[in-house]
Design a protein around this motif. Structure first.
Motif, PDB file in Angstrom:
ATOM      1  N   GLN A 197       0.985  -1.179  -0.139  1.00  0.00           N
ATOM      2  CA  GLN A 197      -0.059  -0.009   0.176  1.00  0.00           C
ATOM      3  C   GLN A 197       0.996   1.297  -0.041  1.00  0.00           C
ATOM      4  O   GLN A 197       0.444   2.238  -0.791  1.00  0.00           O
ATOM      5  CB  GLN A 197      -0.964  -0.096   1.167  1.00  0.00           C
ATOM      6  N   PHE A 198       1.969   0.995   0.977  1.00  0.00           N
ATOM      7  CA  PHE A 198       2.975   2.253   0.847  1.00  0.00           C
ATOM      8  C   PHE A 198       3.441   2.628  -0.666  1.00  0.00           C
ATOM      9  O   PHE A 198       3.744   3.655  -1.042  1.00  0.00           O
ATOM     10  CB  PHE A 198       4.054   2.137   1.976  1.00  0.00           C
ATOM     11  N   MET A 199       4.103   1.531  -1.348  1.00  0.00           N
ATOM     12  CA  MET A 199       4.422   1.595  -2.390  1.00  0.00           C
ATOM     13  C   MET A 199       3.630   2.230  -3.647  1.00  0.00           C
ATOM     14  O   MET A 199       4.035   2.936  -4.354  1.00  0.00           O
ATOM     15  CB  MET A 199       5.026   0.317  -3.079  1.00  0.00           C
ATOM     16  N   ASP A 200       2.385   1.654  -3.581  1.00  0.00           N
ATOM     17  CA  ASP A 200       1.261   2.060  -4.283  1.00  0.00           C
ATOM     18  C   ASP A 200       1.481   3.727  -4.195  1.00  0.00           C
ATOM     19  O   ASP A 200       1.239   4.338  -5.240  1.00  0.00           O
ATOM     20  CB  ASP A 200      -0.063   1.513  -4.089  1.00  0.00           C
ATOM     21  N   PHE A 201       0.927   4.025  -2.823  1.00  0.00           N
ATOM     22  CA  PHE A 201       0.903   5.445  -2.636  1.00  0.00           C
ATOM     23  C   PHE A 201       2.157   6.332  -2.974  1.00  0.00           C
ATOM     24  O   PHE A 201       1.799   7.362  -3.770  1.00  0.00           O
ATOM     25  CB  PHE A 201       0.554   5.844  -1.065  1.00  0.00           C
ATOM     26  N   ILE A 202       3.127   6.082  -2.817  1.00  0.00           N
ATOM     27  CA  ILE A 202       4.274   6.876  -2.982  1.00  0.00           C
ATOM     28  C   ILE A 202       4.391   6.636  -4.467  1.00  0.00           C
ATOM     29  O   ILE A 202       4.827   7.950  -5.158  1.00  0.00           O
ATOM     30  CB  ILE A 202       5.728   6.153  -2.309  1.00  0.00           C
ATOM     31  N   THR A 203       4.217   5.677  -5.321  1.00  0.00           N
ATOM     32  CA  THR A 203       4.626   5.661  -6.734  1.00  0.00           C
ATOM     33  C   THR A 203       3.562   6.652  -7.521  1.00  0.00           C
ATOM     34  O   THR A 203       3.828   7.416  -8.246  1.00  0.00           O
ATOM     35  CB  THR A 203       4.301   4.265  -7.134  1.00  0.00           C
ATOM     36  N   THR A 204       2.330   6.685  -6.828  1.00  0.00           N
ATOM     37  CA  THR A 204       1.386   7.783  -7.541  1.00  0.00           C
ATOM     38  C   THR A 204       1.851   9.070  -7.214  1.00  0.00           C
ATOM     39  O   THR A 204       1.482   9.787  -8.094  1.00  0.00           O
ATOM     40  CB  THR A 204      -0.028   7.248  -6.797  1.00  0.00           C
ATOM     41  N   ARG A 205       2.161   9.258  -5.926  1.00  0.00           N
ATOM     42  CA  ARG A 205       2.367  10.507  -5.976  1.00  0.00           C
ATOM     43  C   ARG A 205       3.945  11.106  -6.683  1.00  0.00           C
ATOM     44  O   ARG A 205       3.980  12.277  -7.032  1.00  0.00           O
ATOM     45  CB  ARG A 205       2.770  10.687  -4.329  1.00  0.00           C
TER      46      ARG A 205
END
Ligand code: TMP
Length: 253
Positions: free
Chosen positions: A161-169
Protein backbone atom coordinates in the motif's frame (compact mmCIF):
# COMPACT_ATOMS: atom_id res chain seq x y z
CA UNK A 1 38.73 9.79 -3.59
CA UNK A 2 36.20 11.33 -1.22
CA UNK A 3 32.84 13.05 -1.70
CA UNK A 4 31.80 16.45 -0.25
CA UNK A 5 30.83 14.74 3.05
CA UNK A 6 34.42 13.47 3.39
CA UNK A 7 33.34 9.84 2.93
CA UNK A 8 35.88 7.84 0.91
CA UNK A 9 34.95 5.63 -2.03
CA UNK A 10 36.42 2.15 -1.47
CA UNK A 11 35.84 -1.07 -3.45
CA UNK A 12 33.62 -2.00 -6.38
CA UNK A 13 30.76 -3.99 -4.86
CA UNK A 14 28.63 -4.64 -7.90
CA UNK A 15 28.74 -3.80 -11.60
CA UNK A 16 25.22 -3.65 -13.06
CA UNK A 17 23.96 -3.12 -16.59
CA UNK A 18 24.37 0.67 -16.39
CA UNK A 19 25.71 1.52 -12.92
CA UNK A 20 28.65 0.56 -10.72
CA UNK A 21 28.16 0.42 -6.95
CA UNK A 22 31.05 1.08 -4.54
CA UNK A 23 31.43 0.59 -0.81
CA UNK A 24 32.54 3.62 1.20
CA UNK A 25 34.45 4.35 4.38
CA UNK A 26 31.06 4.72 6.15
CA UNK A 27 29.19 1.37 6.19
CA UNK A 28 25.82 3.16 6.10
CA UNK A 29 26.51 4.54 2.62
CA UNK A 30 27.35 3.41 -0.92
CA UNK A 31 28.34 5.34 -4.03
CA UNK A 32 26.59 4.74 -7.36
CA UNK A 33 28.64 5.65 -10.42
CA UNK A 34 26.45 6.02 -13.52
CA UNK A 35 28.32 4.63 -16.53
CA UNK A 36 27.92 5.23 -20.27
CA UNK A 37 26.93 1.55 -20.72
CA UNK A 38 23.50 1.01 -22.18
CA UNK A 39 21.54 -2.19 -22.60
CA UNK A 40 18.05 -3.23 -23.62
CA UNK A 41 16.01 -6.42 -23.86
CA UNK A 42 17.37 -7.75 -20.55
CA UNK A 43 20.97 -7.28 -21.70
CA UNK A 44 20.56 -8.75 -25.21
CA UNK A 45 21.42 -5.45 -26.90
CA UNK A 46 24.45 -3.59 -25.49
CA UNK A 47 26.51 -0.51 -26.35
CA UNK A 48 27.84 2.74 -24.86
CA UNK A 49 26.55 6.29 -25.19
CA UNK A 50 29.13 9.00 -24.43
CA UNK A 51 27.94 11.37 -21.69
CA UNK A 52 24.94 9.25 -20.67
CA UNK A 53 26.37 8.51 -17.21
CA UNK A 54 26.89 12.20 -16.43
CA UNK A 55 23.42 13.18 -17.71
CA UNK A 56 21.65 10.37 -15.85
CA UNK A 57 23.48 11.02 -12.61
CA UNK A 58 22.78 14.79 -12.70
CA UNK A 59 19.09 14.24 -13.55
CA UNK A 60 18.65 11.43 -11.00
CA UNK A 61 20.30 13.47 -8.22
CA UNK A 62 18.20 16.54 -9.03
CA UNK A 63 14.96 14.52 -9.06
CA UNK A 64 15.83 12.77 -5.78
CA UNK A 65 16.47 16.17 -4.16
CA UNK A 66 13.19 17.48 -5.61
CA UNK A 67 11.21 14.46 -4.35
CA UNK A 68 12.80 14.74 -0.89
CA UNK A 69 11.73 18.40 -0.78
CA UNK A 70 8.13 17.13 -1.07
CA UNK A 71 8.60 14.58 1.72
CA UNK A 72 9.15 11.52 -0.51
CA UNK A 73 11.75 9.23 1.13
CA UNK A 74 14.66 8.29 -1.15
CA UNK A 75 18.12 6.79 -0.68
CA UNK A 76 19.83 9.96 -1.96
CA UNK A 77 22.46 11.27 0.46
CA UNK A 78 24.47 13.81 -1.59
CA UNK A 79 27.00 14.20 -4.38
CA UNK A 80 29.48 11.41 -4.94
CA UNK A 81 33.25 11.69 -5.39
CA UNK A 82 33.03 12.07 -9.21
CA UNK A 83 30.73 14.25 -11.39
CA UNK A 84 28.69 11.21 -12.45
CA UNK A 85 28.16 9.61 -9.05
CA UNK A 86 25.94 10.02 -6.02
CA UNK A 87 26.19 9.02 -2.38
CA UNK A 88 23.25 6.87 -1.26
CA UNK A 89 22.05 5.24 1.93
CA UNK A 90 22.66 1.49 1.93
CA UNK A 91 19.35 -0.39 1.56
CA UNK A 92 18.11 -3.97 1.32
CA UNK A 93 16.49 -3.99 -2.08
CA UNK A 94 12.91 -5.20 -2.50
CA UNK A 95 12.91 -7.52 -5.51
CA UNK A 96 10.27 -5.61 -7.44
CA UNK A 97 10.15 -3.14 -10.32
CA UNK A 98 7.31 -0.70 -9.79
CA UNK A 99 6.01 0.80 -13.02
CA UNK A 100 3.62 3.71 -13.36
CA UNK A 101 1.94 4.47 -16.70
CA UNK A 102 0.04 7.52 -17.92
CA UNK A 103 -0.22 6.36 -21.53
CA UNK A 104 -0.17 2.94 -23.20
CA UNK A 105 3.28 2.22 -24.65
CA UNK A 106 5.97 -0.46 -24.53
CA UNK A 107 5.13 -3.81 -22.94
CA UNK A 108 1.60 -2.62 -22.03
CA UNK A 109 0.49 -2.57 -25.68
CA UNK A 110 1.91 -6.08 -26.12
CA UNK A 111 -0.24 -7.38 -23.25
CA UNK A 112 -3.51 -5.58 -23.93
CA UNK A 113 -5.44 -4.88 -27.16
CA UNK A 114 -5.08 -1.14 -26.88
CA UNK A 115 -3.88 1.60 -29.22
CA UNK A 116 -0.34 2.95 -28.80
CA UNK A 117 -0.36 6.22 -26.82
CA UNK A 118 -3.90 5.62 -25.50
CA UNK A 119 -4.32 7.98 -22.53
CA UNK A 120 -5.21 5.81 -19.52
CA UNK A 121 -8.27 6.98 -17.56
CA UNK A 122 -6.06 7.13 -14.47
CA UNK A 123 -2.34 6.46 -13.80
CA UNK A 124 -1.71 2.74 -13.48
CA UNK A 125 0.79 1.25 -10.98
CA UNK A 126 2.04 -2.24 -11.93
CA UNK A 127 4.65 -4.57 -10.44
CA UNK A 128 7.15 -7.00 -11.92
CA UNK A 129 9.17 -9.52 -9.92
CA UNK A 130 12.92 -8.95 -10.42
CA UNK A 131 14.17 -12.46 -10.84
CA UNK A 132 17.93 -12.85 -10.49
CA UNK A 133 17.60 -16.41 -9.17
CA UNK A 134 19.85 -18.55 -11.39
CA UNK A 135 17.84 -21.67 -10.36
CA UNK A 136 14.80 -20.30 -12.21
CA UNK A 137 16.18 -18.80 -15.43
CA UNK A 138 12.88 -19.41 -17.25
CA UNK A 139 11.21 -16.59 -15.28
CA UNK A 140 12.28 -13.26 -16.72
CA UNK A 141 10.89 -10.47 -14.50
CA UNK A 142 7.24 -11.62 -14.69
CA UNK A 143 4.35 -9.25 -13.93
CA UNK A 144 3.19 -9.92 -10.36
CA UNK A 145 -0.05 -8.94 -8.60
CA UNK A 146 -0.28 -7.47 -5.12
CA UNK A 147 -1.62 -10.62 -3.41
CA UNK A 148 1.20 -12.73 -4.89
CA UNK A 149 3.79 -10.19 -3.67
CA UNK A 150 2.45 -10.71 -0.13
CA UNK A 151 2.04 -14.50 -0.51
CA UNK A 152 5.66 -14.89 -1.64
CA UNK A 153 6.86 -12.77 1.30
CA UNK A 154 8.42 -10.14 -0.98
CA UNK A 155 6.65 -7.32 0.89
CA UNK A 156 3.85 -6.99 3.42
CA UNK A 157 0.36 -5.75 2.55
CA UNK A 158 1.10 -2.46 4.31
CA UNK A 159 4.38 -2.06 2.39
CA UNK A 160 2.57 -2.67 -0.91
CA UNK A 161 0.00 0.00 0.00
CA UNK A 162 2.87 2.35 0.84
CA UNK A 163 4.64 1.66 -2.48
CA UNK A 164 1.34 2.21 -4.36
CA UNK A 165 0.81 5.53 -2.61
CA UNK A 166 4.39 6.77 -3.03
CA UNK A 167 4.54 5.73 -6.71
CA UNK A 168 1.29 7.57 -7.49
CA UNK A 169 2.57 10.70 -5.73
CA UNK A 170 5.95 10.44 -7.50
CA UNK A 171 4.06 10.31 -10.80
CA UNK A 172 2.30 13.60 -10.00
CA UNK A 173 5.51 15.26 -8.85
CA UNK A 174 7.72 13.99 -11.68
CA UNK A 175 5.10 14.83 -14.32
CA UNK A 176 5.26 18.41 -13.08
CA UNK A 177 9.07 18.37 -12.76
CA UNK A 178 9.66 17.11 -16.30
CA UNK A 179 7.04 19.42 -17.82
CA UNK A 180 8.13 22.65 -16.14
CA UNK A 181 11.91 22.15 -15.88
CA UNK A 182 12.70 20.03 -18.93
CA UNK A 183 9.73 20.63 -21.26
CA UNK A 184 8.99 16.93 -21.77
CA UNK A 185 5.98 14.76 -21.07
CA UNK A 186 6.37 11.84 -18.65
CA UNK A 187 4.69 8.85 -20.32
CA UNK A 188 5.71 6.14 -17.84
CA UNK A 189 8.54 5.21 -15.47
CA UNK A 190 9.99 2.47 -13.30
CA UNK A 191 11.20 2.84 -9.72
CA UNK A 192 12.62 0.45 -7.16
CA UNK A 193 12.33 0.43 -3.39
CA UNK A 194 14.55 -0.76 -0.55
CA UNK A 195 14.50 -0.96 3.24
CA UNK A 196 17.03 1.03 5.26
CA UNK A 197 18.39 -1.31 7.98
CA UNK A 198 19.75 1.54 10.10
CA UNK A 199 16.30 3.15 10.09
CA UNK A 200 14.03 0.29 11.30
CA UNK A 201 13.48 -1.05 7.75
CA UNK A 202 11.82 2.16 6.53
CA UNK A 203 11.10 1.97 2.80
CA UNK A 204 12.72 4.48 0.45
CA UNK A 205 13.05 4.89 -3.33
CA UNK A 206 16.40 3.49 -4.49
CA UNK A 207 18.40 3.00 -7.69
CA UNK A 208 17.92 5.81 -10.22
CA UNK A 209 15.21 7.99 -11.77
CA UNK A 210 16.58 9.01 -15.16
CA UNK A 211 15.92 8.93 -18.93
CA UNK A 212 16.96 5.25 -18.68
CA UNK A 213 13.99 4.46 -16.43
CA UNK A 214 11.33 6.81 -17.87
CA UNK A 215 9.65 7.44 -21.21
CA UNK A 216 9.90 11.14 -22.04
CA UNK A 217 8.42 12.91 -25.07
CA UNK A 218 9.50 16.42 -26.09
CA UNK A 219 6.51 18.78 -25.94
CA UNK A 220 7.52 20.82 -28.98
CA UNK A 221 8.72 18.11 -31.40
CA UNK A 222 7.06 14.92 -30.13
CA UNK A 223 10.49 13.22 -30.20
CA UNK A 224 11.54 10.52 -27.76
CA UNK A 225 14.23 11.74 -25.29
CA UNK A 226 14.80 8.49 -23.40
CA UNK A 227 16.26 5.00 -23.80
CA UNK A 228 13.60 4.13 -26.41
CA UNK A 229 15.93 5.82 -28.94
CA UNK A 230 18.43 3.02 -28.24
CA UNK A 231 15.83 0.26 -27.70
CA UNK A 232 14.19 1.03 -31.05
CA UNK A 233 17.50 1.69 -32.92
CA UNK A 234 16.55 5.30 -33.70
CA UNK A 235 19.01 7.95 -34.99
CA UNK A 236 21.38 9.55 -32.49
CA UNK A 237 20.60 7.61 -29.28
CA UNK A 238 22.52 10.24 -27.22
CA UNK A 239 20.31 13.15 -28.33
CA UNK A 240 17.77 12.89 -25.48
CA UNK A 241 20.42 12.65 -22.73
CA UNK A 242 22.36 15.62 -24.19
CA UNK A 243 19.28 17.81 -24.63
CA UNK A 244 17.90 17.10 -21.16
CA UNK A 245 21.26 17.79 -19.48
CA UNK A 246 21.60 21.09 -21.38
CA UNK A 247 18.07 22.11 -20.35
CA UNK A 248 18.72 21.19 -16.72
CA UNK A 249 22.21 22.54 -16.08
CA UNK A 250 23.36 24.21 -19.31
CA UNK A 251 26.18 21.65 -19.62
CA UNK A 252 27.13 20.52 -23.12
CA UNK A 253 28.34 16.93 -23.64
P1 TMP B 1 7.77 -1.34 -20.35
O1 TMP B 1 6.74 -0.66 -21.19
O2 TMP B 1 8.89 -1.97 -21.14
O3 TMP B 1 7.16 -2.29 -19.36
O4 TMP B 1 8.48 -0.18 -19.49
C1 TMP B 1 7.73 0.70 -18.69
C2 TMP B 1 8.66 1.75 -18.09
O5 TMP B 1 9.55 1.16 -17.18
C3 TMP B 1 9.53 2.48 -19.12
O6 TMP B 1 9.64 3.83 -18.74
C4 TMP B 1 10.88 1.81 -19.01
C5 TMP B 1 10.91 1.37 -17.58
N1 TMP B 1 11.64 0.12 -17.36
C6 TMP B 1 12.91 0.15 -16.79
O7 TMP B 1 13.42 1.23 -16.46
N2 TMP B 1 13.58 -1.02 -16.60
C7 TMP B 1 13.06 -2.23 -16.94
O8 TMP B 1 13.71 -3.27 -16.75
C8 TMP B 1 11.72 -2.26 -17.50
C9 TMP B 1 11.09 -3.56 -17.91
C10 TMP B 1 11.07 -1.06 -17.70
Amino acid sequence: MSNPKGIMRLELLHSGKANDVYTTSDPRYLEIEASDRVSAGNGEKKSTIAGKGLANSRISSDIFKYLESYGIPTHYAGNGSTPSSMLVKKADMIELEVICRNKALGSFTKRYPCATNYVLSQPLVEYTYKNDNKDFPQYSDPPIDRKTIVALGIASELEVQFMDFITTRVNELMTDYYATRLQVQLVDFKIEFGRIPSSHGNIVICDEVSPDTCRLIDFSTGESFDKDRFRNSMDDPSMGYRTLLKRLTGEVI
